[in-house]
Design an enzyme around this catalytic site. Structure first.
Site, PDB file in Angstrom:
ATOM      1  N   GLU A 156       0.876  -1.173   0.000  1.00 30.85           N
ATOM      2  CA  GLU A 156       0.000   0.000   0.000  1.00 30.85           C
ATOM      3  C   GLU A 156       0.903   1.209   0.000  1.00 30.85           C
ATOM      4  O   GLU A 156       1.546   1.530   1.002  1.00 30.85           O
ATOM      5  CB  GLU A 156      -0.924  -0.032   1.225  1.00 30.85           C
ATOM      6  CG  GLU A 156      -2.118   0.903   1.113  1.00 30.85           C
ATOM      7  CD  GLU A 156      -1.847   2.271   1.696  1.00 30.85           C
ATOM      8  OE1 GLU A 156      -1.529   3.199   0.917  1.00 30.85           O
ATOM      9  OE2 GLU A 156      -1.946   2.419   2.915  1.00 30.85           O
TER      10      GLU A 156
ATOM     11  N   CYS B  44      -2.392   8.950   2.949  1.00 26.60           N
ATOM     12  CA  CYS B  44      -2.182   8.384   1.609  1.00 26.60           C
ATOM     13  C   CYS B  44      -3.407   8.554   0.738  1.00 26.60           C
ATOM     14  O   CYS B  44      -3.290   8.686  -0.486  1.00 26.60           O
ATOM     15  CB  CYS B  44      -1.769   6.918   1.707  1.00 26.60           C
ATOM     16  SG  CYS B  44      -2.909   5.891   2.668  1.00 26.60           S
TER      17      CYS B  44
END
Length: 490
Positions: free
Chosen positions: A235, A269
Protein backbone atom coordinates in the site's frame (compact mmCIF):
# COMPACT_ATOMS: atom_id res chain seq x y z
CA UNK A 1 28.16 -5.91 23.66
CA UNK A 2 26.41 -2.52 23.63
CA UNK A 3 22.95 -2.48 22.05
CA UNK A 4 22.44 0.37 19.61
CA UNK A 5 19.37 2.48 20.27
CA UNK A 6 17.40 5.30 18.71
CA UNK A 7 14.95 7.85 20.06
CA UNK A 8 11.39 8.62 19.03
CA UNK A 9 10.76 12.35 19.19
CA UNK A 10 7.64 14.48 19.40
CA UNK A 11 7.88 16.44 16.12
CA UNK A 12 5.96 19.38 17.59
CA UNK A 13 8.20 19.90 20.61
CA UNK A 14 11.43 17.98 20.05
CA UNK A 15 10.77 16.06 23.28
CA UNK A 16 12.20 12.54 23.40
CA UNK A 17 9.21 10.24 23.78
CA UNK A 18 11.10 6.98 24.11
CA UNK A 19 14.31 5.10 23.41
CA UNK A 20 14.23 1.79 21.55
CA UNK A 21 16.73 -0.84 20.40
CA UNK A 22 17.95 -0.94 16.83
CA UNK A 23 17.30 -4.62 16.45
CA UNK A 24 19.82 -6.35 14.22
CA UNK A 25 19.33 -9.17 11.75
CA UNK A 26 20.04 -11.83 14.43
CA UNK A 27 17.40 -10.27 16.69
CA UNK A 28 14.88 -10.29 13.85
CA UNK A 29 15.82 -13.89 13.10
CA UNK A 30 15.11 -14.82 16.72
CA UNK A 31 11.75 -13.08 16.61
CA UNK A 32 10.76 -15.00 13.47
CA UNK A 33 11.88 -18.25 15.14
CA UNK A 34 9.55 -17.55 18.06
CA UNK A 35 6.81 -16.56 15.64
CA UNK A 36 7.11 -19.84 13.74
CA UNK A 37 6.44 -21.83 16.88
CA UNK A 38 3.61 -19.51 17.91
CA UNK A 39 2.09 -19.72 14.43
CA UNK A 40 1.69 -23.49 14.78
CA UNK A 41 -0.18 -23.10 18.06
CA UNK A 42 -2.33 -20.22 16.80
CA UNK A 43 -3.30 -22.00 13.55
CA UNK A 44 -4.22 -25.18 15.46
CA UNK A 45 -6.76 -23.35 17.63
CA UNK A 46 -10.39 -23.79 16.74
CA UNK A 47 -11.72 -20.74 14.87
CA UNK A 48 -13.98 -19.94 17.82
CA UNK A 49 -10.98 -19.87 20.17
CA UNK A 50 -9.07 -17.50 17.90
CA UNK A 51 -12.15 -15.30 17.60
CA UNK A 52 -12.52 -15.12 21.38
CA UNK A 53 -8.89 -14.14 21.87
CA UNK A 54 -9.04 -11.48 19.16
CA UNK A 55 -12.19 -10.03 20.70
CA UNK A 56 -10.34 -9.98 24.03
CA UNK A 57 -7.55 -8.05 22.27
CA UNK A 58 -10.16 -5.63 20.96
CA UNK A 59 -11.44 -5.14 24.50
CA UNK A 60 -7.92 -4.52 25.84
CA UNK A 61 -7.25 -1.89 23.15
CA UNK A 62 -10.57 -0.23 23.95
CA UNK A 63 -9.76 -0.18 27.66
CA UNK A 64 -6.42 1.48 26.84
CA UNK A 65 -7.80 3.84 24.22
CA UNK A 66 -6.95 7.07 26.04
CA UNK A 67 -3.29 6.30 26.91
CA UNK A 68 -2.71 4.77 23.48
CA UNK A 69 -4.12 7.90 21.83
CA UNK A 70 -1.85 10.04 23.99
CA UNK A 71 1.16 8.00 22.85
CA UNK A 72 0.13 8.44 19.21
CA UNK A 73 -0.20 12.18 19.85
CA UNK A 74 3.26 12.39 21.37
CA UNK A 75 5.02 10.39 18.66
CA UNK A 76 3.26 11.98 15.66
CA UNK A 77 2.25 15.38 16.99
CA UNK A 78 -1.32 14.93 15.71
CA UNK A 79 -4.20 16.13 17.92
CA UNK A 80 -5.29 13.56 20.48
CA UNK A 81 -8.84 13.61 19.07
CA UNK A 82 -7.49 12.51 15.67
CA UNK A 83 -5.53 9.73 17.37
CA UNK A 84 -8.74 8.60 19.09
CA UNK A 85 -10.51 8.48 15.73
CA UNK A 86 -7.91 6.21 14.14
CA UNK A 87 -7.94 3.86 17.14
CA UNK A 88 -11.74 3.65 17.08
CA UNK A 89 -11.59 2.72 13.39
CA UNK A 90 -8.96 0.12 14.26
CA UNK A 91 -11.25 -1.39 16.88
CA UNK A 92 -14.11 -1.72 14.37
CA UNK A 93 -11.84 -3.44 11.85
CA UNK A 94 -10.45 -5.84 14.45
CA UNK A 95 -13.98 -6.71 15.52
CA UNK A 96 -15.04 -7.38 11.90
CA UNK A 97 -11.99 -9.50 11.12
CA UNK A 98 -12.43 -11.60 14.26
CA UNK A 99 -16.14 -12.20 13.67
CA UNK A 100 -15.98 -12.90 9.93
CA UNK A 101 -12.78 -14.91 9.48
CA UNK A 102 -14.40 -18.33 9.82
CA UNK A 103 -17.23 -17.48 7.42
CA UNK A 104 -14.85 -16.08 4.77
CA UNK A 105 -12.02 -18.59 5.09
CA UNK A 106 -13.71 -21.77 6.33
CA UNK A 107 -14.18 -24.91 4.28
CA UNK A 108 -17.11 -24.89 1.88
CA UNK A 109 -18.38 -27.15 -0.86
CA UNK A 110 -18.18 -25.90 -4.44
CA UNK A 111 -19.98 -27.10 -7.55
CA UNK A 112 -18.11 -29.60 -9.71
CA UNK A 113 -20.05 -29.29 -12.97
CA UNK A 114 -21.42 -32.11 -15.08
CA UNK A 115 -17.99 -33.39 -16.09
CA UNK A 116 -17.18 -33.78 -12.39
CA UNK A 117 -20.55 -35.33 -11.54
CA UNK A 118 -18.87 -38.15 -9.61
CA UNK A 119 -16.71 -35.76 -7.55
CA UNK A 120 -17.18 -33.64 -4.48
CA UNK A 121 -15.06 -30.51 -4.12
CA UNK A 122 -14.21 -28.24 -1.23
CA UNK A 123 -12.36 -24.95 -0.93
CA UNK A 124 -10.85 -23.44 2.20
CA UNK A 125 -8.22 -20.86 3.05
CA UNK A 126 -5.37 -21.89 5.32
CA UNK A 127 -2.89 -19.76 7.30
CA UNK A 128 0.40 -18.82 5.68
CA UNK A 129 2.48 -19.07 8.86
CA UNK A 130 4.52 -15.99 9.77
CA UNK A 131 3.50 -12.64 8.26
CA UNK A 132 5.82 -9.65 8.40
CA UNK A 133 4.23 -6.20 8.60
CA UNK A 134 6.23 -3.03 7.90
CA UNK A 135 4.17 -0.06 8.97
CA UNK A 136 4.08 3.71 8.46
CA UNK A 137 4.14 6.63 10.87
CA UNK A 138 1.21 8.74 9.66
CA UNK A 139 -1.48 6.45 11.09
CA UNK A 140 0.64 4.24 13.34
CA UNK A 141 -2.32 2.26 14.74
CA UNK A 142 -4.97 2.16 12.02
CA UNK A 143 -2.81 1.45 8.99
CA UNK A 144 -0.59 -1.40 10.25
CA UNK A 145 -3.47 -2.93 12.18
CA UNK A 146 -5.34 -3.12 8.88
CA UNK A 147 -2.84 -5.85 8.02
CA UNK A 148 -2.12 -7.20 11.52
CA UNK A 149 -5.79 -7.71 12.47
CA UNK A 150 -6.62 -9.56 9.28
CA UNK A 151 -3.40 -11.63 9.31
CA UNK A 152 -4.08 -12.72 12.89
CA UNK A 153 -7.73 -13.49 12.15
CA UNK A 154 -6.58 -15.64 9.22
CA UNK A 155 -4.55 -17.75 11.66
CA UNK A 156 -1.06 -16.34 11.18
CA UNK A 157 1.59 -15.10 13.60
CA UNK A 158 2.83 -11.56 12.98
CA UNK A 159 6.18 -9.85 13.34
CA UNK A 160 5.69 -6.09 13.08
CA UNK A 161 8.36 -3.53 12.27
CA UNK A 162 6.86 -0.07 12.92
CA UNK A 163 8.24 3.16 11.51
CA UNK A 164 11.29 4.47 13.33
CA UNK A 165 9.25 7.63 13.94
CA UNK A 166 6.53 5.79 15.90
CA UNK A 167 8.18 2.74 17.47
CA UNK A 168 6.54 3.20 20.85
CA UNK A 169 3.08 2.76 19.37
CA UNK A 170 4.18 -0.46 17.66
CA UNK A 171 5.67 -1.82 20.87
CA UNK A 172 2.52 -0.98 22.78
CA UNK A 173 0.26 -2.75 20.28
CA UNK A 174 2.20 -5.99 20.79
CA UNK A 175 2.20 -5.56 24.58
CA UNK A 176 -1.57 -5.16 24.60
CA UNK A 177 -1.92 -8.31 22.50
CA UNK A 178 0.24 -10.23 25.00
CA UNK A 179 -2.14 -9.03 27.71
CA UNK A 180 -5.06 -10.61 25.83
CA UNK A 181 -3.17 -13.67 24.52
CA UNK A 182 -0.36 -14.49 26.98
CA UNK A 183 0.20 -18.13 25.93
CA UNK A 184 2.52 -17.61 22.94
CA UNK A 185 4.18 -14.64 21.15
CA UNK A 186 1.73 -14.67 18.26
CA UNK A 187 2.23 -10.93 17.70
CA UNK A 188 5.69 -9.42 18.21
CA UNK A 189 7.18 -6.02 17.43
CA UNK A 190 10.80 -5.45 16.36
CA UNK A 191 12.14 -1.90 16.37
CA UNK A 192 14.87 -0.31 14.33
CA UNK A 193 15.72 1.53 11.16
CA UNK A 194 15.81 0.39 7.56
CA UNK A 195 18.11 -2.57 8.18
CA UNK A 196 15.59 -4.05 10.61
CA UNK A 197 12.85 -3.98 8.01
CA UNK A 198 15.23 -5.40 5.41
CA UNK A 199 16.07 -8.31 7.71
CA UNK A 200 12.38 -9.04 8.18
CA UNK A 201 11.61 -8.86 4.46
CA UNK A 202 14.62 -11.02 3.64
CA UNK A 203 13.89 -13.87 6.08
CA UNK A 204 12.76 -16.89 4.02
CA UNK A 205 10.56 -18.12 6.87
CA UNK A 206 8.33 -15.06 6.52
CA UNK A 207 5.58 -16.17 4.16
CA UNK A 208 4.22 -12.74 3.26
CA UNK A 209 5.13 -9.09 3.77
CA UNK A 210 2.53 -6.36 4.20
CA UNK A 211 4.17 -3.02 3.50
CA UNK A 212 2.83 0.51 3.74
CA UNK A 213 4.99 3.44 2.67
CA UNK A 214 6.35 5.25 -0.34
CA UNK A 215 6.46 3.72 -3.81
CA UNK A 216 10.26 4.00 -3.85
CA UNK A 217 10.63 2.11 -0.57
CA UNK A 218 8.11 -0.49 -1.71
CA UNK A 219 10.38 -1.31 -4.64
CA UNK A 220 13.31 -1.87 -2.27
CA UNK A 221 11.19 -4.11 -0.05
CA UNK A 222 10.06 -6.07 -3.10
CA UNK A 223 13.69 -6.55 -4.11
CA UNK A 224 14.47 -7.99 -0.67
CA UNK A 225 11.45 -10.30 -0.95
CA UNK A 226 12.38 -11.43 -4.45
CA UNK A 227 15.30 -13.59 -3.33
CA UNK A 228 12.89 -15.92 -1.54
CA UNK A 229 9.85 -15.36 -3.78
CA UNK A 230 8.10 -13.91 -0.74
CA UNK A 231 4.79 -12.38 -1.84
CA UNK A 232 4.01 -8.82 -0.77
CA UNK A 233 0.95 -6.65 -0.41
CA UNK A 234 2.03 -3.04 -0.97
CA UNK A 235 0.00 0.00 0.00
CA UNK A 236 1.95 2.95 -1.35
CA UNK A 237 1.34 6.62 -1.95
CA UNK A 238 -1.49 8.48 -3.62
CA UNK A 239 -2.40 11.68 -5.41
CA UNK A 240 -6.12 11.44 -4.89
CA UNK A 241 -8.56 13.52 -6.88
CA UNK A 242 -11.75 15.23 -5.68
CA UNK A 243 -14.41 15.97 -8.33
CA UNK A 244 -17.14 18.55 -7.78
CA UNK A 245 -19.99 18.15 -10.27
CA UNK A 246 -22.37 20.90 -11.33
CA UNK A 247 -25.19 19.75 -9.04
CA UNK A 248 -23.06 19.18 -5.91
CA UNK A 249 -23.89 20.49 -2.45
CA UNK A 250 -21.08 23.04 -2.53
CA UNK A 251 -20.87 23.74 1.19
CA UNK A 252 -20.68 20.04 2.00
CA UNK A 253 -18.19 19.49 -0.83
CA UNK A 254 -15.91 22.28 0.38
CA UNK A 255 -16.06 21.03 3.95
CA UNK A 256 -15.20 17.45 2.94
CA UNK A 257 -12.50 18.63 0.54
CA UNK A 258 -10.80 20.68 3.22
CA UNK A 259 -10.91 17.85 5.75
CA UNK A 260 -9.56 15.37 3.21
CA UNK A 261 -6.72 17.72 2.33
CA UNK A 262 -5.73 19.16 5.71
CA UNK A 263 -6.51 16.55 8.35
CA UNK A 264 -3.39 14.94 9.77
CA UNK A 265 -1.50 17.85 8.15
CA UNK A 266 -2.21 16.29 4.77
CA UNK A 267 -0.16 13.24 5.73
CA UNK A 268 -2.77 10.79 4.48
CA UNK A 269 -2.18 8.38 1.61
CA UNK A 270 -5.85 8.78 0.57
CA UNK A 271 -5.89 12.49 1.34
CA UNK A 272 -7.20 15.01 -1.17
CA UNK A 273 -4.41 16.57 -3.25
CA UNK A 274 -6.06 17.45 -6.59
CA UNK A 275 -9.46 19.12 -6.95
CA UNK A 276 -11.41 19.35 -10.23
CA UNK A 277 -14.51 21.55 -10.26
CA UNK A 278 -17.05 21.84 -13.07
CA UNK A 279 -16.99 25.35 -14.55
CA UNK A 280 -20.54 26.43 -13.72
CA UNK A 281 -19.99 25.99 -9.96
CA UNK A 282 -16.29 26.83 -9.81
CA UNK A 283 -16.58 30.35 -8.38
CA UNK A 284 -19.15 29.57 -5.64
CA UNK A 285 -17.23 26.45 -4.67
CA UNK A 286 -14.00 28.41 -4.34
CA UNK A 287 -15.73 31.00 -2.15
CA UNK A 288 -16.94 28.24 0.15
CA UNK A 289 -13.50 26.63 0.18
CA UNK A 290 -11.66 29.86 0.97
CA UNK A 291 -14.12 30.82 3.71
CA UNK A 292 -13.73 27.46 5.43
CA UNK A 293 -9.96 27.39 4.97
CA UNK A 294 -9.69 30.72 6.75
CA UNK A 295 -10.92 29.03 9.93
CA UNK A 296 -8.37 26.18 9.94
CA UNK A 297 -5.03 26.69 11.66
CA UNK A 298 -1.93 24.51 11.79
CA UNK A 299 -1.01 23.58 15.34
CA UNK A 300 -4.63 23.88 16.43
CA UNK A 301 -6.76 21.88 14.01
CA UNK A 302 -3.97 19.63 12.80
CA UNK A 303 -0.45 18.83 13.90
CA UNK A 304 3.08 19.24 12.57
CA UNK A 305 4.81 17.52 9.69
CA UNK A 306 5.94 14.34 11.42
CA UNK A 307 8.88 13.50 9.15
CA UNK A 308 11.22 16.51 8.89
CA UNK A 309 12.52 15.52 5.44
CA UNK A 310 9.01 15.84 4.02
CA UNK A 311 9.15 19.59 4.57
CA UNK A 312 11.57 19.84 1.65
CA UNK A 313 9.13 18.06 -0.66
CA UNK A 314 6.22 20.23 0.50
CA UNK A 315 8.25 23.41 0.08
CA UNK A 316 9.34 22.40 -3.44
CA UNK A 317 5.78 21.61 -4.47
CA UNK A 318 4.42 24.88 -3.08
CA UNK A 319 7.13 26.85 -4.88
CA UNK A 320 6.33 24.98 -8.09
CA UNK A 321 2.57 25.51 -7.75
CA UNK A 322 2.80 29.21 -6.94
CA UNK A 323 5.27 29.80 -9.75
CA UNK A 324 2.97 28.24 -12.35
CA UNK A 325 -0.46 28.92 -10.85
CA UNK A 326 -2.33 31.38 -8.66
CA UNK A 327 -2.16 31.15 -4.88
CA UNK A 328 -5.61 31.41 -3.31
CA UNK A 329 -4.45 30.80 0.24
CA UNK A 330 -0.94 30.59 1.58
CA UNK A 331 2.29 30.13 -0.31
CA UNK A 332 5.98 29.58 0.40
CA UNK A 333 5.62 31.48 3.67
CA UNK A 334 3.19 28.81 4.87
CA UNK A 335 6.10 26.48 5.62
CA UNK A 336 7.17 27.31 9.16
CA UNK A 337 8.75 24.13 10.46
CA UNK A 338 7.53 21.91 11.90
CA UNK A 339 4.14 23.24 10.77
CA UNK A 340 2.71 24.04 7.35
CA UNK A 341 -0.29 26.34 7.10
CA UNK A 342 -3.04 25.52 4.58
CA UNK A 343 -2.12 26.16 0.95
CA UNK A 344 -4.60 26.34 -1.96
CA UNK A 345 -3.36 27.05 -5.47
CA UNK A 346 -5.48 27.16 -8.63
CA UNK A 347 -4.65 26.90 -12.33
CA UNK A 348 -1.55 24.77 -11.77
CA UNK A 349 -0.46 22.97 -14.98
CA UNK A 350 -1.15 19.25 -14.98
CA UNK A 351 2.48 18.44 -15.79
CA UNK A 352 3.86 20.27 -12.76
CA UNK A 353 5.40 18.47 -9.77
CA UNK A 354 2.66 19.84 -7.51
CA UNK A 355 0.08 17.91 -9.54
CA UNK A 356 2.05 14.83 -10.60
CA UNK A 357 3.97 13.93 -7.42
CA UNK A 358 2.65 13.03 -3.97
CA UNK A 359 3.00 16.06 -1.69
CA UNK A 360 1.90 14.56 1.64
CA UNK A 361 1.23 17.94 3.15
CA UNK A 362 -1.71 20.35 3.76
CA UNK A 363 -1.81 21.63 0.18
CA UNK A 364 -4.26 21.29 -2.71
CA UNK A 365 -4.34 22.31 -6.34
CA UNK A 366 -7.71 23.28 -7.85
CA UNK A 367 -8.62 23.30 -11.54
CA UNK A 368 -11.71 24.34 -13.46
CA UNK A 369 -13.12 21.78 -15.94
CA UNK A 370 -15.80 22.12 -18.60
CA UNK A 371 -17.72 19.11 -17.26
CA UNK A 372 -17.48 16.05 -15.03
CA UNK A 373 -16.13 13.90 -17.88
CA UNK A 374 -13.11 16.16 -18.30
CA UNK A 375 -12.63 16.11 -14.53
CA UNK A 376 -12.64 12.31 -14.60
CA UNK A 377 -10.10 12.19 -17.43
CA UNK A 378 -7.76 14.53 -15.53
CA UNK A 379 -8.26 12.59 -12.32
CA UNK A 380 -7.27 9.37 -14.10
CA UNK A 381 -4.20 10.88 -15.74
CA UNK A 382 -1.97 9.95 -12.81
CA UNK A 383 0.52 7.21 -12.08
CA UNK A 384 -1.22 6.79 -8.72
CA UNK A 385 -4.61 5.20 -8.12
CA UNK A 386 -5.46 4.80 -4.45
CA UNK A 387 -8.68 6.62 -3.56
CA UNK A 388 -10.84 9.45 -4.79
CA UNK A 389 -14.04 11.43 -4.21
CA UNK A 390 -17.10 12.47 -6.23
CA UNK A 391 -19.57 15.12 -5.06
CA UNK A 392 -22.85 15.12 -6.96
CA UNK A 393 -26.58 14.94 -6.24
CA UNK A 394 -27.07 12.74 -9.31
CA UNK A 395 -26.77 9.26 -7.81
CA UNK A 396 -26.58 7.43 -11.12
CA UNK A 397 -24.07 9.88 -12.59
CA UNK A 398 -21.93 9.83 -9.46
CA UNK A 399 -21.88 6.02 -9.45
CA UNK A 400 -20.80 6.02 -13.10
CA UNK A 401 -17.95 8.42 -12.37
CA UNK A 402 -16.94 6.44 -9.28
CA UNK A 403 -16.79 3.17 -11.23
CA UNK A 404 -14.71 4.77 -13.98
CA UNK A 405 -12.30 6.51 -11.62
CA UNK A 406 -8.95 4.71 -11.75
CA UNK A 407 -8.60 3.99 -8.06
CA UNK A 408 -8.94 1.17 -5.59
CA UNK A 409 -11.81 2.96 -3.84
CA UNK A 410 -14.02 6.00 -4.38
CA UNK A 411 -16.22 7.90 -1.94
CA UNK A 412 -19.40 9.67 -3.06
CA UNK A 413 -20.60 12.77 -1.16
CA UNK A 414 -18.16 11.95 1.65
CA UNK A 415 -14.41 11.77 1.96
CA UNK A 416 -12.23 8.73 2.78
CA UNK A 417 -15.38 7.01 4.07
CA UNK A 418 -14.47 3.69 2.44
CA UNK A 419 -11.56 3.25 4.86
CA UNK A 420 -13.98 3.12 7.76
CA UNK A 421 -16.11 0.31 6.30
CA UNK A 422 -14.53 -2.96 7.50
CA UNK A 423 -16.21 -5.07 4.83
CA UNK A 424 -14.66 -3.06 1.98
CA UNK A 425 -11.19 -3.93 0.67
CA UNK A 426 -8.55 -1.20 0.68
CA UNK A 427 -5.65 -0.85 -1.74
CA UNK A 428 -4.62 0.76 -4.98
CA UNK A 429 -3.46 0.36 -8.56
CA UNK A 430 -0.42 1.63 -10.42
CA UNK A 431 2.14 3.41 -8.25
CA UNK A 432 -0.27 3.15 -5.32
CA UNK A 433 0.57 -0.54 -4.99
CA UNK A 434 -1.26 -3.85 -5.21
CA UNK A 435 -3.03 -6.37 -3.03
CA UNK A 436 -5.76 -5.58 -0.54
CA UNK A 437 -6.25 -5.23 3.19
CA UNK A 438 -9.62 -5.01 5.01
CA UNK A 439 -12.75 -6.96 4.25
CA UNK A 440 -13.03 -10.49 2.91
CA UNK A 441 -10.29 -9.74 0.36
CA UNK A 442 -8.04 -8.65 3.22
CA UNK A 443 -8.60 -11.92 5.07
CA UNK A 444 -7.86 -13.95 1.93
CA UNK A 445 -4.74 -11.84 1.33
CA UNK A 446 -3.20 -13.51 4.38
CA UNK A 447 -4.27 -17.07 3.60
CA UNK A 448 -3.63 -19.66 0.92
CA UNK A 449 -6.48 -21.32 -0.93
CA UNK A 450 -6.63 -25.09 -0.53
CA UNK A 451 -8.66 -27.03 -3.08
CA UNK A 452 -9.66 -30.67 -2.50
CA UNK A 453 -11.54 -32.96 -4.86
CA UNK A 454 -12.80 -36.43 -3.90
CA UNK A 455 -14.21 -39.09 -6.15
CA UNK A 456 -17.53 -40.29 -4.73
CA UNK A 457 -18.10 -43.07 -7.26
CA UNK A 458 -16.68 -44.27 -10.55
CA UNK A 459 -18.47 -43.24 -13.73
CA UNK A 460 -19.33 -46.39 -15.68
CA UNK A 461 -17.69 -46.46 -19.07
CA UNK A 462 -15.93 -43.11 -18.51
CA UNK A 463 -12.56 -43.85 -16.92
CA UNK A 464 -10.76 -41.06 -18.73
CA UNK A 465 -7.68 -40.74 -16.53
CA UNK A 466 -6.43 -44.26 -17.17
CA UNK A 467 -4.26 -45.90 -19.80
CA UNK A 468 -6.99 -48.53 -20.07
CA UNK A 469 -9.52 -46.12 -21.58
CA UNK A 470 -10.86 -47.04 -24.96
CA UNK A 471 -11.92 -45.19 -28.09
CA UNK A 472 -15.57 -45.53 -27.09
CA UNK A 473 -15.00 -43.59 -23.88
CA UNK A 474 -13.31 -40.75 -25.76
CA UNK A 475 -16.17 -40.70 -28.28
CA UNK A 476 -18.75 -40.47 -25.50
CA UNK A 477 -16.79 -37.59 -23.97
CA UNK A 478 -16.77 -35.73 -27.29
CA UNK A 479 -20.53 -36.17 -27.70
CA UNK A 480 -21.24 -34.98 -24.17
CA UNK A 481 -19.03 -31.90 -24.49
CA UNK A 482 -20.59 -31.06 -27.86
CA UNK A 483 -24.08 -31.19 -26.35
CA UNK A 484 -23.04 -29.05 -23.38
CA UNK A 485 -20.80 -26.51 -25.08
CA UNK A 486 -21.04 -26.80 -28.86
CA UNK A 487 -24.05 -24.57 -29.53
CA UNK A 488 -23.24 -20.97 -30.51
CA UNK A 489 -25.26 -18.17 -28.94
CA UNK A 490 -27.01 -15.96 -31.49
Amino acid sequence: MTTLTFDSVNPATGEVVGTHPRQSAPAVHDAVTRAEEAAGWWAALAPADRRRRLLDYKAVITQNLRPLAELVHRETGKPTADAVLEIVLTITHLDWAARNAEKVLGRRRVATGLIGLNLSATLEYLPLGVVGVIGPWNYPVFTPMGSISYALAAGNAVVFKPSELTPGVGVRLAELFADAVPEHPVFQTVTGLGETGAALAGDPRVKKIAFTGSTATAKRVMAACADNLTPIVAECGGKDAFIVDADADLRAAADACLWGALSNAGQTCVGVERVYVVDQVYEPFMRELKDLAATVKAGEHYGPITMPAQLDVIRRHIDDAVKNGKAVKGGPESVRAPYVDPVIVEDVPEDSAAVREETFGPTITVRRTKDAQEALELANASAYGLGGTIFSRDTRGALRLARLMRSGATAINSVISFAGVPSLPFGGVGDSGFGRIHGADGLREFARPKAISRQRFALPGMNLTSFSRGAGEVERLIRMVTILHGRRKR
